[in-house]
Design a protein around this motif. Structure first.
Motif, PDB file in Angstrom:
ATOM      1  N   VAL A 151       1.163  -0.730  -0.385  1.00  0.00           N
ATOM      2  CA  VAL A 151       0.672  -0.082   0.094  1.00  0.00           C
ATOM      3  C   VAL A 151       0.962   1.075   0.150  1.00  0.00           C
ATOM      4  O   VAL A 151       0.865   2.064  -1.140  1.00  0.00           O
ATOM      5  CB  VAL A 151      -0.989   0.114   1.670  1.00  0.00           C
ATOM      6  N   ASN A 152       2.109   1.197   1.076  1.00  0.00           N
ATOM      7  CA  ASN A 152       2.840   2.907   0.526  1.00  0.00           C
ATOM      8  C   ASN A 152       3.403   2.668  -0.162  1.00  0.00           C
ATOM      9  O   ASN A 152       3.760   3.318  -1.098  1.00  0.00           O
ATOM     10  CB  ASN A 152       4.095   2.165   1.714  1.00  0.00           C
ATOM     11  N   MET A 153       4.069   1.613  -1.143  1.00  0.00           N
ATOM     12  CA  MET A 153       4.820   1.779  -2.335  1.00  0.00           C
ATOM     13  C   MET A 153       3.311   2.860  -3.709  1.00  0.00           C
ATOM     14  O   MET A 153       3.846   3.544  -4.298  1.00  0.00           O
ATOM     15  CB  MET A 153       4.862   0.300  -2.871  1.00  0.00           C
ATOM     16  N   VAL A 154       2.089   1.740  -3.834  1.00  0.00           N
ATOM     17  CA  VAL A 154       1.237   2.369  -4.195  1.00  0.00           C
ATOM     18  C   VAL A 154       1.350   3.923  -3.971  1.00  0.00           C
ATOM     19  O   VAL A 154       1.197   4.922  -4.524  1.00  0.00           O
ATOM     20  CB  VAL A 154      -0.331   1.749  -4.370  1.00  0.00           C
ATOM     21  N   GLU A 155       0.906   4.063  -3.140  1.00  0.00           N
ATOM     22  CA  GLU A 155       0.526   5.868  -2.096  1.00  0.00           C
ATOM     23  C   GLU A 155       2.194   5.946  -2.838  1.00  0.00           C
ATOM     24  O   GLU A 155       1.386   7.282  -3.433  1.00  0.00           O
ATOM     25  CB  GLU A 155       0.807   5.926  -0.933  1.00  0.00           C
ATOM     26  N   LEU A 182      -0.870  12.231  -9.209  1.00  0.00           N
ATOM     27  CA  LEU A 182      -2.583  11.490  -9.019  1.00  0.00           C
ATOM     28  C   LEU A 182      -3.321  12.498  -8.667  1.00  0.00           C
ATOM     29  O   LEU A 182      -4.727  12.640  -9.536  1.00  0.00           O
ATOM     30  CB  LEU A 182      -2.618  10.244  -9.673  1.00  0.00           C
ATOM     31  N   GLY A 183      -3.609  12.757  -7.664  1.00  0.00           N
ATOM     32  CA  GLY A 183      -4.483  13.723  -6.420  1.00  0.00           C
ATOM     33  C   GLY A 183      -5.050  12.526  -5.634  1.00  0.00           C
ATOM     34  O   GLY A 183      -5.699  13.069  -5.489  1.00  0.00           O
ATOM     35  N   TYR A 184      -4.988  11.081  -6.003  1.00  0.00           N
ATOM     36  CA  TYR A 184      -5.116   9.865  -5.755  1.00  0.00           C
ATOM     37  C   TYR A 184      -4.424   9.030  -5.155  1.00  0.00           C
ATOM     38  O   TYR A 184      -3.097   8.680  -5.871  1.00  0.00           O
ATOM     39  CB  TYR A 184      -7.089  10.010  -6.005  1.00  0.00           C
ATOM     40  N   THR A 185      -4.853   8.124  -4.716  1.00  0.00           N
ATOM     41  CA  THR A 185      -4.091   6.616  -4.505  1.00  0.00           C
ATOM     42  C   THR A 185      -5.563   5.736  -4.640  1.00  0.00           C
ATOM     43  O   THR A 185      -6.528   5.249  -4.350  1.00  0.00           O
ATOM     44  CB  THR A 185      -3.682   6.424  -2.952  1.00  0.00           C
ATOM     45  N   PRO A 186      -5.011   5.079  -5.828  1.00  0.00           N
ATOM     46  CA  PRO A 186      -5.668   3.335  -6.177  1.00  0.00           C
ATOM     47  C   PRO A 186      -6.063   2.519  -5.400  1.00  0.00           C
ATOM     48  O   PRO A 186      -5.113   2.736  -4.951  1.00  0.00           O
ATOM     49  CB  PRO A 186      -5.084   3.865  -7.873  1.00  0.00           C
ATOM     50  N   LYS A 187      -6.985   1.963  -6.019  1.00  0.00           N
ATOM     51  CA  LYS A 187      -7.270   0.409  -4.660  1.00  0.00           C
ATOM     52  C   LYS A 187      -6.525   0.345  -4.727  1.00  0.00           C
ATOM     53  O   LYS A 187      -5.510  -0.132  -6.277  1.00  0.00           O
ATOM     54  CB  LYS A 187      -8.742   0.279  -4.827  1.00  0.00           C
ATOM     55  N   VAL A 188      -5.441  -1.247  -3.617  1.00  0.00           N
ATOM     56  CA  VAL A 188      -4.700  -2.504  -4.065  1.00  0.00           C
ATOM     57  C   VAL A 188      -5.015  -3.286  -3.502  1.00  0.00           C
ATOM     58  O   VAL A 188      -6.158  -3.614  -2.882  1.00  0.00           O
ATOM     59  CB  VAL A 188      -3.526  -1.863  -2.800  1.00  0.00           C
ATOM     60  N   ALA A 244       8.931  -0.906  -8.396  1.00  0.00           N
ATOM     61  CA  ALA A 244       9.031  -0.698 -10.080  1.00  0.00           C
ATOM     62  C   ALA A 244       7.249  -0.982 -11.643  1.00  0.00           C
ATOM     63  O   ALA A 244       7.411  -0.736 -12.112  1.00  0.00           O
ATOM     64  CB  ALA A 244      10.494  -1.301 -11.042  1.00  0.00           C
ATOM     65  N   VAL A 245       7.544  -2.363 -10.675  1.00  0.00           N
ATOM     66  CA  VAL A 245       5.917  -2.935 -11.640  1.00  0.00           C
ATOM     67  C   VAL A 245       5.225  -1.826 -11.193  1.00  0.00           C
ATOM     68  O   VAL A 245       3.555  -1.802 -11.925  1.00  0.00           O
ATOM     69  CB  VAL A 245       6.346  -4.378 -11.292  1.00  0.00           C
ATOM     70  N   ILE A 246       4.549  -1.341  -9.892  1.00  0.00           N
ATOM     71  CA  ILE A 246       3.886  -0.823  -9.296  1.00  0.00           C
ATOM     72  C   ILE A 246       4.019   1.142 -10.214  1.00  0.00           C
ATOM     73  O   ILE A 246       2.740   1.138 -10.611  1.00  0.00           O
ATOM     74  CB  ILE A 246       4.059  -0.460  -7.603  1.00  0.00           C
ATOM     75  N   ALA A 247       4.940   1.195 -10.064  1.00  0.00           N
ATOM     76  CA  ALA A 247       5.335   2.415 -11.110  1.00  0.00           C
ATOM     77  C   ALA A 247       4.948   2.438 -11.964  1.00  0.00           C
ATOM     78  O   ALA A 247       3.535   2.730 -13.012  1.00  0.00           O
ATOM     79  CB  ALA A 247       6.599   2.503 -10.774  1.00  0.00           C
ATOM     80  N   HIS A 248       5.162   1.438 -12.771  1.00  0.00           N
ATOM     81  CA  HIS A 248       4.462   0.970 -14.635  1.00  0.00           C
ATOM     82  C   HIS A 248       3.003   0.505 -14.274  1.00  0.00           C
ATOM     83  O   HIS A 248       2.483   1.165 -15.426  1.00  0.00           O
ATOM     84  CB  HIS A 248       5.355  -0.817 -14.475  1.00  0.00           C
ATOM     85  N   GLU A 249       2.148   0.234 -13.281  1.00  0.00           N
ATOM     86  CA  GLU A 249       1.176   0.315 -13.225  1.00  0.00           C
ATOM     87  C   GLU A 249       0.516   1.485 -13.474  1.00  0.00           C
ATOM     88  O   GLU A 249      -1.055   2.083 -14.054  1.00  0.00           O
ATOM     89  CB  GLU A 249       0.597  -0.668 -12.083  1.00  0.00           C
ATOM     90  N   VAL A 250       0.933   2.807 -12.441  1.00  0.00           N
ATOM     91  CA  VAL A 250       0.821   3.599 -11.668  1.00  0.00           C
ATOM     92  C   VAL A 250       0.823   4.253 -13.044  1.00  0.00           C
ATOM     93  O   VAL A 250       0.308   5.298 -13.412  1.00  0.00           O
ATOM     94  CB  VAL A 250       1.068   3.739 -10.862  1.00  0.00           C
TER      95      VAL A 250
END
Length: 316
Positions: free
Chosen positions: A106-110, A118-124, A163-169
């Motif tokens: 969750v922290n990495m996505v945030e 983005l202005g928001y955090t996607p659901k994980v 890096a994978v999460i950054a790709h998806e973001v």
């Protein structure tokens, strides 16, 4: 390599693909209008010009656009939910009690959402499977999500997962889910309309030469367009993967982590034949097009080849 420039170049390619779909749709609509209601004996192009300039109302063309807008509206509301259907998953809710590993994800996505502004955090979500993969869906606070598999989390290092999460973001940032859904609607409307009118006109002839030419072109397009629209769609998909790879590097400042992650995911795929069998279900095929990795080596692949992606990341 300038990864911002890479994103700019691929954005231009995307606009070209979308414009191609729109032009094809307009041409199909005009041909159908002329097939049913030819305006003159001058010629096919003259009749097209009359309809384009609204000297006469192109009812079928406008009807096609209306159907497309309705389809886009429906997909916008419910399309992202298909991404999780047919799989075992759990949502990581930040306000709930999470394990150390889940909190780290969750922290990495945030962190990546903040880096991307983005202005928001996607659901994980965590998908319970040994397969190493990840995907993103949605494009706003209401529907954006990032999903990673438990297999990926257990086999990659923290920097590789990031890096994978950054790709998806990056996919969410660029609106890729919205774009591919919309283009999918365009393609299906084009093919459906062409097929319907080909069947309607197949055994009929008109006294007007323009109408007969329009019907003949529709017949030919009925065989050609399935290939053309598919190639354009897959080209768009591969282009967006390059953009997301570039976004990963831009957000993390590290191309080596993305390179290493792709190499491990690719190697894991090659030794697990059951991954390929899983892709037989409809929902898995739909989801596979959004995965961070899928075998790609031709114009009929949803993803670029791993070799080409690594070359881009290395700046070769």
């Amino acid at each position: 390599m300038d990864f911002r420039e890479s994103i700019t170049v691929n954005n231009r390619k995307t606009k070209l693909v979308v414009c191609s779909y729109i032009v094809i749709m307009i041409v199909i609509g005009l041909l159908a209008d002329i097939s049913i209601r030819p305006l003159s004996e001058v010629g096919l192009l003259h009749d097209m010009q009359l309809y384009i300039t609204f000297a006469e109302t192109p009812y079928i063309t406008l009807g096609i656009f209306s159907l497309t807008l309705i389809g886009i509206f429906i997909i916008s509301k419910f399309g992202h939910k298909l991404m999780l259907s047919g799989s075992t998953y759990r949502e990581l809710v930040p306000d709930s009690t999470l394990s150390y590993e889940d909190r780290r994800v969750v922290n990495m996505v945030e962190e990546m959402a903040i880096s991307a502004n983005l202005g928001y955090t996607p659901k994980v979500f965590i998908m319970e499977t040994e397969q190493m993969n990840a995907f993103a869906a949605g494009w706003s606070k209401n529907n954006a999500l990032v999903a990673v598999t438990s297999g990926l989390l257990s086999k990659l290092t923290r920097s590789e997962v990031q890096a994978v999460i950054a790709h998806e973001v990056g996919h969410i940032l660029h609106g890729d889910s919205k774009l591919t859904l919309y283009v999918g609607i365009l393609a299906n409307v084009i093919l459906t309309i062409t097929n319907v009118f080909t069947r309607v006109f197949f055994f009929s002839r008109s006294q007007n030469k323009s109408a007969n030419k329009a019907r003949m072109i529709l017949l030919v397009l009925n065989f050609v367009l399935p290939i053309v629209t598919q190639v354009l769609y897959l080209y768009l998909s591969r282009t967006r993967e390059y953009m997301a790879d570039a976004a990963s590097v831009r957000l993390t400042g590290d191309n080596q982590a993305m390179i290493s992650a792709l190499q491990k995911i690719s190697g894991d795929y090659d030794v697990h034949e059951n991954y390929k069998k899983d892709e037989q279900s409809y929902t898995e095929k739909y989801r596979a097009a959004a995965y961070i990795f899928s075998k790609g080596d031709s114009i009929f692949s949803t993803h670029p080849s791993i070799e080409n992606r690594l070359k881009k990341l290395r700046g070769e």
